[in-house]
Design a protein around this motif. Sequence first.
Motif, PDB file in Angstrom:
ATOM      1  N   UNK A  53      59.035 -60.308 -42.991  1.00  0.00           N
ATOM      2  CA  UNK A  53      58.256 -60.191 -44.317  1.00  0.00           C
ATOM      3  C   UNK A  53      58.953 -59.149 -45.118  1.00  0.00           C
ATOM      4  N   UNK A  54      59.475 -57.818 -43.758  1.00  0.00           N
ATOM      5  CA  UNK A  54      59.615 -56.632 -44.638  1.00  0.00           C
ATOM      6  C   UNK A  54      60.766 -56.910 -45.644  1.00  0.00           C
ATOM      7  N   UNK A  65      50.931 -54.022 -40.761  1.00  0.00           N
ATOM      8  CA  UNK A  65      51.796 -55.336 -40.035  1.00  0.00           C
ATOM      9  C   UNK A  65      52.765 -54.861 -39.583  1.00  0.00           C
ATOM     10  N   UNK A  66      54.010 -54.525 -39.930  1.00  0.00           N
ATOM     11  CA  UNK A  66      55.249 -53.931 -40.168  1.00  0.00           C
ATOM     12  C   UNK A  66      55.682 -52.761 -38.284  1.00  0.00           C
ATOM     13  N   UNK A  93      50.078 -61.535 -27.743  1.00  0.00           N
ATOM     14  CA  UNK A  93      51.127 -60.876 -28.925  1.00  0.00           C
ATOM     15  C   UNK A  93      50.213 -61.595 -29.790  1.00  0.00           C
ATOM     16  N   UNK A  94      50.012 -62.989 -29.331  1.00  0.00           N
ATOM     17  CA  UNK A  94      50.058 -63.720 -30.823  1.00  0.00           C
ATOM     18  C   UNK A  94      48.740 -63.567 -31.628  1.00  0.00           C
ATOM     19  N   UNK A  95      47.598 -63.540 -31.097  1.00  0.00           N
ATOM     20  CA  UNK A  95      46.582 -63.013 -31.515  1.00  0.00           C
ATOM     21  C   UNK A  95      47.049 -61.703 -32.307  1.00  0.00           C
ATOM     22  N   UNK A  96      47.083 -60.653 -31.570  1.00  0.00           N
ATOM     23  CA  UNK A  96      46.747 -59.487 -32.101  1.00  0.00           C
ATOM     24  C   UNK A  96      47.505 -59.197 -33.096  1.00  0.00           C
ATOM     25  N   UNK A  97      49.179 -60.267 -33.651  1.00  0.00           N
ATOM     26  CA  UNK A  97      50.484 -59.980 -34.588  1.00  0.00           C
ATOM     27  C   UNK A  97      49.435 -60.565 -35.829  1.00  0.00           C
ATOM     28  N   UNK A  98      49.003 -61.857 -35.418  1.00  0.00           N
ATOM     29  CA  UNK A  98      48.190 -62.324 -36.607  1.00  0.00           C
ATOM     30  C   UNK A  98      47.105 -61.713 -37.322  1.00  0.00           C
ATOM     31  N   UNK A 158      44.244 -57.699 -41.203  1.00  0.00           N
ATOM     32  CA  UNK A 158      44.612 -56.015 -41.661  1.00  0.00           C
ATOM     33  C   UNK A 158      44.793 -55.788 -42.922  1.00  0.00           C
ATOM     34  N   UNK A 159      46.693 -56.467 -42.372  1.00  0.00           N
ATOM     35  CA  UNK A 159      47.434 -55.124 -43.706  1.00  0.00           C
ATOM     36  C   UNK A 159      47.454 -55.871 -44.861  1.00  0.00           C
TER      37      UNK A 159
END
Length: 298
Positions: free
Chosen positions: A235-236, A245-246, A282-287, A292-293
């Motif tokens: 996405x960056x 997010x990045x 990892x997956x839950x935290x990334x989403x 939040x972003x």
Amino acid sequence: MSISVARGTRLSTTVADHIALTKPRVVSLLVITGVCGYLAGAAGQVRISVLLAVAGGGALAAGGANALNCAFDRDLDVLMARTRNRPIPGGRIPVAQAVLLGVAMNVGAGLWLARSANLLAAGLALAGTAWYLLVYTAWLKRRSTQNIVIGGAAGCFPPLVGWAAATGSLNATALMLAAVIFLWTPPHFWALATLLRNDYRRAGIPMLPAVVSIRRTANQSFVYAVATMLASLSPALWAGAGAVYTTSAALLGGVFVARADGFRRRADVQSARRLFRYSLVYLAALFLALVVDRTIGA
């Protein structure tokens, strides 16, 4: 009194068995990704009725698909220590009843999402069920070591459902969420399958760690983990996400790759267990980081 207690016990056992058919632990992660897909797509403009449809409809679709999977795979489940006590091979729920439950849950999911969100979200939810049953369960699971790579793409649908429910369409960021899950699934599941490889061998299921060495499994897992991290940072390139997010994707992905590298270097069950456990975080935290972003940037 004793008759009433016995009836109450039987009822609670029957309810618990029907819930077990839906594989609630699996459903919970799918619901999280679907809800995050909705919240990210909504970017702060949340409608509670739609959010409930994404969560509830997503749970119904995924749970129904799992019930149908249990019915189809009953001959395999009875051969595996991990699954032989499930409600169908355990003789507590008839196959026809499981099929009826699975179909009813998916019909309910489609109607709920179509009414409260839109037809695209409903169609994607049902497409996810179809992919899981036809591509993974009926076609690839018993035939190919790539079963979880291609068939596991069923897990890509929940965030697309959420995004479509929020926006009525799909864009590059939504497709990135699906791509991350697609690439994340092999290292996540192969790490678990490494722990259960003897069970898969006993059932004759060609899950990769049951067919090749742990080292070869670990090497392929590492490649997919790197690809997952790169996809998460995409996405960056088109300004689809901001700094929150990045930065999170880089840090979380770095740990994910490190755990996969540990699995690659050691090629043992301990490192596989560490990779599997972190993959869930990892997956839950990334989403959540994307939610939040996009909410902050709205």
